[in-house]
Design a protein around this motif. Structure first.
Motif, mmCIF file in Angstrom:
data_model
loop_
_atom_site.group_PDB
_atom_site.id
_atom_site.type_symbol
_atom_site.label_atom_id
_atom_site.label_comp_id
_atom_site.label_asym_id
_atom_site.label_seq_id
_atom_site.Cartn_x
_atom_site.Cartn_y
_atom_site.Cartn_z
ATOM 1 N N ASN A 4 0.830 -1.217 0.000
ATOM 2 C CA ASN A 4 0.000 0.000 0.000
ATOM 3 C C ASN A 4 0.857 1.258 0.000
ATOM 4 O OD1 ASN A 4 -2.348 -1.478 0.015
ATOM 5 N ND2 ASN A 4 -2.825 -1.126 2.168
ATOM 6 N N LEU A 5 1.880 1.273 0.861
ATOM 7 C CA LEU A 5 2.702 2.475 1.008
ATOM 8 C C LEU A 5 3.513 2.759 -0.245
ATOM 9 C CD1 LEU A 5 3.966 2.041 4.686
ATOM 10 C CD2 LEU A 5 2.074 3.456 3.846
ATOM 11 N N LYS A 6 3.861 1.703 -0.985
ATOM 12 C CA LYS A 6 4.599 1.907 -2.232
ATOM 13 C C LYS A 6 3.736 2.585 -3.293
ATOM 14 C CE LYS A 6 7.985 -1.844 -1.864
ATOM 15 N NZ LYS A 6 8.493 -3.118 -2.463
ATOM 16 N N ASP B 189 8.060 15.823 1.184
ATOM 17 C CA ASP B 189 8.311 16.574 -0.057
ATOM 18 C C ASP B 189 7.163 16.537 -1.061
ATOM 19 O OD1 ASP B 189 8.466 14.018 -1.159
ATOM 20 O OD2 ASP B 189 10.654 14.004 -1.213
ATOM 21 N N GLY B 190 6.207 15.646 -0.909
ATOM 22 C CA GLY B 190 5.077 15.603 -1.834
ATOM 23 C C GLY B 190 5.346 14.842 -3.115
ATOM 24 N N THR B 191 6.558 14.274 -3.256
ATOM 25 C CA THR B 191 6.892 13.504 -4.459
ATOM 26 C C THR B 191 7.328 12.075 -4.136
ATOM 27 O OG1 THR B 191 9.193 14.293 -4.427
ATOM 28 C CG2 THR B 191 7.593 15.581 -5.700
ATOM 29 N N SER B 192 7.792 11.830 -2.923
ATOM 30 C CA SER B 192 8.273 10.504 -2.532
ATOM 31 C C SER B 192 7.103 9.621 -2.102
ATOM 32 C CB SER B 192 9.273 10.620 -1.376
ATOM 33 O OG SER B 192 10.386 11.406 -1.737
ATOM 34 N N THR B 193 7.262 8.312 -2.280
ATOM 35 C CA THR B 193 6.226 7.387 -1.837
ATOM 36 C C THR B 193 6.200 7.320 -0.313
ATOM 37 O OG1 THR B 193 7.660 5.433 -1.832
ATOM 38 C CG2 THR B 193 6.538 5.996 -3.907
ATOM 39 N N ALA B 194 5.065 6.910 0.217
ATOM 40 C CA ALA B 194 4.941 6.777 1.674
ATOM 41 C C ALA B 194 5.913 5.732 2.203
ATOM 42 C CB ALA B 194 3.506 6.402 2.041
ATOM 43 N N ASN B 195 6.203 4.708 1.397
ATOM 44 C CA ASN B 195 7.156 3.692 1.839
ATOM 45 C C ASN B 195 8.552 4.268 1.984
ATOM 46 O OD1 ASN B 195 8.284 0.926 2.245
ATOM 47 N ND2 ASN B 195 9.215 1.347 0.256
ATOM 48 N N SER B 196 8.987 5.038 1.008
ATOM 49 C CA SER B 196 10.310 5.655 1.081
ATOM 50 C C SER B 196 10.407 6.591 2.281
ATOM 51 C CB SER B 196 10.588 6.426 -0.209
ATOM 52 O OG SER B 196 11.812 7.123 -0.133
ATOM 53 N N LEU B 197 9.370 7.363 2.528
ATOM 54 C CA LEU B 197 9.359 8.288 3.666
ATOM 55 C C LEU B 197 9.317 7.534 4.988
ATOM 56 C CD1 LEU B 197 6.800 10.795 2.154
ATOM 57 C CD2 LEU B 197 9.241 11.242 2.502
ATOM 58 N N LEU B 198 8.585 6.407 5.012
ATOM 59 C CA LEU B 198 8.521 5.614 6.230
ATOM 60 C C LEU B 198 9.889 5.052 6.589
ATOM 61 C CD1 LEU B 198 6.779 4.119 8.412
ATOM 62 C CD2 LEU B 198 6.755 2.196 6.808
ATOM 63 N N GLN B 199 10.621 4.547 5.596
ATOM 64 C CA GLN B 199 11.941 3.979 5.867
ATOM 65 C C GLN B 199 12.853 5.040 6.486
ATOM 66 O OE1 GLN B 199 12.199 0.842 5.605
ATOM 67 N NE2 GLN B 199 10.587 0.299 4.170
#
Length: 261
Positions: free
Chosen positions: A122-124, A174-184
């Motif tokens: 989902n986050l991806k 940033d509004g451009t990164s996926t939630a998964n990337s931000l979560l990591q």
């Protein structure tokens, strides 16, 4: 054994039993459950403080299942992208994985499946709106990143300001990164670990949960932890920049030492 759910998670369409199990029609081979809560320590050679060495620089969450389905199995036509596998892992929780990659060997007909943890999947596919948080805690950040994931935060051990910068005044999405990337990144910033799981009732997934804690497992019981039966490998890597050593001389009656040139 795995339960195979449809795309909507409201119906069990099959079970999946390893070869040699009680039901030979729904068999599969070579299944592996991969769970990662940390990667190789990324602490910089320039990091010298204890807080830097003990922080969450190595935190990284990944969870997925791989398996092979032979053509004679009744699972063969079912195992396509979008179906879900639910399995009770060694931690006692029901984990849900979404089949995301299917490869077929044209010579043997063997179908190779990769299914990612449903929250991870989902986050991806989510990109949170840009936002700058002032003096944020990990709760502020995590609730924002998981807000559209359809998962409920069930257990948490939130920390305050991020470990790598106690003076952080803001935290920017940033509004451009996926939630998964931000979560990591957030797991590293706040030194946290994560686990997702589901609740099943009457053949339906009725709730999806996520635990956000400082450390998965209980380190104080002295009990043995089995990550999974038939585990092929458990590996821990440490780099010397993260080691703290002390030289303690032994011997002598007066507790002093003599330095020789």
């Amino acid at each position: 054994m795995y339960y195979v759910f449809n795309n909507a998670l409201d119906k069990i369409i099959s079970t999946a039993t390893p070869v040699g199990g009680h039901s030979q029609s729904d068999w599969f081979v070579n299944d592996e459950i991969h769970t990662e809560i940390a990667s190789e320590d990324s602490t910089s050679d320039d990091d010298t403080s204890v807080s830097e060495i003990l922080n969450g620089n190595s935190k990284e969450w990944n969870s997925y299942v791989t398996m092979d389905v032979p053509r004679p199995s009744s699972l063969y036509p079912i195992m396509e992208t979008g179906v879900h596998l639910v399995h009770r892992n060694a931690d006692g929780y029901l984990h849900c994985y979404r089949v995301s990659e299917v490869e077929v060997d044209r010579s043997t007909g063997l179908k190779s499946i990769t299914a990612y943890d449903l929250l991870l999947w989902n986050l991806k596919h989510l990109v949170p709106d840009s936002k700058t948080m002032v003096n944020p805690t990990s709760q502020d950040v995590m609730e924002y990143l998981l807000g559209d994931s359809d998962f409920i935060i069930n257990s948490d051990e939130y920390t305050g300001e991020s470990e790598d910068d106690s003076g952080r005044a803001s935290y920017t999405i940033d509004g451009t990164s996926t939630a998964n990337s931000l979560l990591q990144t957030a797991l590293q910033d706040f030194d946290l670990e994560i686990r997702s799981y589901v609740e099943v009732s009457q053949g339906k997934v009725i709730n999806k949960y996520v635990d956000i804690v400082s450390e998965l497992g209980d380190q104080s019981t002295g009990k043995r932890v089995e990550y999974r039966f038939n585990a092929e490998n458990i590996q821990r890597e440490t780099i010397d920049t993260s080691l703290i050593t002390a030289l303690k001389p032994l011997g002598g009656s007066d507790g002093t030492t003599t330095r020789r040139k």
